[in-house]
Scaffold this motif. Sequence first.
Motif, mmCIF file in Angstrom:
data_model
loop_
_atom_site.group_PDB
_atom_site.id
_atom_site.type_symbol
_atom_site.label_atom_id
_atom_site.label_comp_id
_atom_site.label_asym_id
_atom_site.label_seq_id
_atom_site.Cartn_x
_atom_site.Cartn_y
_atom_site.Cartn_z
ATOM 1 N N ALA A 161 -24.630 -33.876 -0.304
ATOM 2 C CA ALA A 161 -24.128 -32.823 -1.190
ATOM 3 C C ALA A 161 -22.604 -32.910 -1.320
ATOM 4 O O ALA A 161 -22.057 -32.781 -2.418
ATOM 5 C CB ALA A 161 -24.552 -31.455 -0.660
ATOM 6 N N ARG A 162 -21.934 -33.157 -0.182
ATOM 7 C CA ARG A 162 -20.461 -33.252 -0.211
ATOM 8 C C ARG A 162 -20.024 -34.451 -1.055
ATOM 9 O O ARG A 162 -19.062 -34.358 -1.831
ATOM 10 C CB ARG A 162 -19.910 -33.352 1.221
ATOM 11 N N ILE A 163 -20.730 -35.572 -0.899
ATOM 12 C CA ILE A 163 -20.399 -36.765 -1.692
ATOM 13 C C ILE A 163 -20.552 -36.454 -3.184
ATOM 14 O O ILE A 163 -19.781 -36.932 -4.014
ATOM 15 C CB ILE A 163 -21.305 -37.956 -1.272
ATOM 16 N N LEU A 164 -21.534 -35.595 -3.501
ATOM 17 C CA LEU A 164 -21.762 -35.241 -4.902
ATOM 18 C C LEU A 164 -20.803 -34.149 -5.388
ATOM 19 O O LEU A 164 -20.883 -33.726 -6.540
ATOM 20 C CB LEU A 164 -23.216 -34.804 -5.102
ATOM 21 N N GLY A 165 -19.918 -33.683 -4.502
ATOM 22 C CA GLY A 165 -18.886 -32.757 -4.971
ATOM 23 C C GLY A 165 -19.038 -31.317 -4.536
ATOM 24 O O GLY A 165 -18.258 -30.456 -4.934
ATOM 25 N N ILE A 166 -20.040 -31.032 -3.689
ATOM 26 C CA ILE A 166 -20.212 -29.665 -3.192
ATOM 27 C C ILE A 166 -19.330 -29.473 -1.957
ATOM 28 O O ILE A 166 -19.344 -30.311 -1.060
ATOM 29 C CB ILE A 166 -21.699 -29.415 -2.856
ATOM 30 N N GLY A 167 -18.575 -28.384 -1.919
ATOM 31 C CA GLY A 167 -17.700 -28.116 -0.774
ATOM 32 C C GLY A 167 -16.668 -29.208 -0.584
ATOM 33 O O GLY A 167 -16.537 -29.782 0.491
ATOM 34 N N LYS A 168 -15.921 -29.483 -1.645
ATOM 35 C CA LYS A 168 -14.985 -30.614 -1.632
ATOM 36 C C LYS A 168 -13.905 -30.531 -0.563
ATOM 37 O O LYS A 168 -13.307 -31.538 -0.201
ATOM 38 C CB LYS A 168 -14.328 -30.762 -3.003
ATOM 39 N N GLY A 169 -13.644 -29.313 -0.058
ATOM 40 C CA GLY A 169 -12.627 -29.171 0.985
ATOM 41 C C GLY A 169 -13.067 -29.761 2.315
ATOM 42 O O GLY A 169 -12.261 -29.961 3.222
ATOM 43 N N ILE A 170 -14.373 -30.022 2.448
ATOM 44 C CA ILE A 170 -14.891 -30.565 3.710
ATOM 45 C C ILE A 170 -14.638 -32.071 3.744
ATOM 46 O O ILE A 170 -15.048 -32.788 2.838
ATOM 47 C CB ILE A 170 -16.411 -30.311 3.847
ATOM 48 N N PRO A 171 -13.943 -32.577 4.803
ATOM 49 C CA PRO A 171 -13.736 -34.027 4.881
ATOM 50 C C PRO A 171 -15.059 -34.757 5.135
ATOM 51 O O PRO A 171 -15.775 -34.430 6.084
ATOM 52 C CB PRO A 171 -12.784 -34.198 6.078
ATOM 53 N N ILE A 172 -15.388 -35.745 4.277
ATOM 54 C CA ILE A 172 -16.660 -36.467 4.383
ATOM 55 C C ILE A 172 -16.803 -37.123 5.751
ATOM 56 O O ILE A 172 -17.843 -37.055 6.393
ATOM 57 C CB ILE A 172 -16.780 -37.538 3.269
#
Lengths: 173, 165
Positions: free
Chosen positions: A48-59
Amino acid sequence: MVDAIANFLTSGPIDEFVATHDWAWPLGEILHFFGMALLIGSVGLVDARILGIGKGIPIKSLERFVGLGVIGFVINLLTGIMFVAGNPVGGPQEYLTNLALQLKMLCVLIAGLNLLAFYALGIAKQANAVEPGGDAPMSAKVVAVISIVMWFGVIYFGRFIMYNDTLLYAWGL
Amino acid sequence: MIDAIENSAYAIWVRESPSIWAFTTILSLHAMGLAIIVGINTIIALRLLGNVPSIPIYSLRKLYPWMYVGFTINAFSGLSLLAANLDNDVHNWMFLTKLSLIACAMINLELTRAKVFEDPLVVNGTGVPASAKRFAIASLVLWSLAIVAGRLSEYPSFVEAWVGF
């Protein structure tokens, strides 16, 4: 091949254990659901993060939870083997020839190969280099979409195992 | 009232239609919604307990709407499954226990948002309120028990054999 796997699964003590302990099956299901939540919470969240959800979270940091997903997967592999080996109605053959279960396993296989590609092709490295707030590369997004679709496919077909007839009816089989 | 709901066109469709989109897909959606809300909650809780400190806690607040996506999927699918099997479910104490646990878990979720995610320490990234760990542990316990109760509600005779009622 089905017979060979079935014979292997019933050669140990699992089927008899499940048959003689009424708590084994419900406990297995509880653990199977825990494993599912761990897997979706960790791997699904990285996707989800890779897809742009919660962008503030470092992958890169979020990826450290993937180990938890592996634990969830192992729990579900073991409880899953218990379900197939100990199936009270029709034994392992009944499950191994079950279309829903076969499709579920296909989704697991594709999800696994996809994960392998994520690390082996250096896509993970690129994704890890993305700064908090940054956009992941397209290759990582493709992997993430495949991952999410496959893991939710695993859940979808997993629930159909007990209702395989519905699937056969819908597809005219 | 219970009969009227169970015999409504929708409840009958959910329960009896051979369509792939009826009972089984709704059941599948219920598992997916569970995985989304409990999965995200678990990661947030583990972070609040001190794991992977390189994740800024405040960045996780953006996951709240996604927990509500899971919750909404399960409210819809759960009410559908409930309508289809209402008379049985309302007499299943383990099912009612599950609903109570979910209610507590959702209250805890919102308290976590108010007391942790809106705390200036977290907003400014300078620290974590002492209550964060208590909320995190409460959320892990409540959601775990909700899953246990949810699974056991499918095995009333097993529960009766072990608990006595």
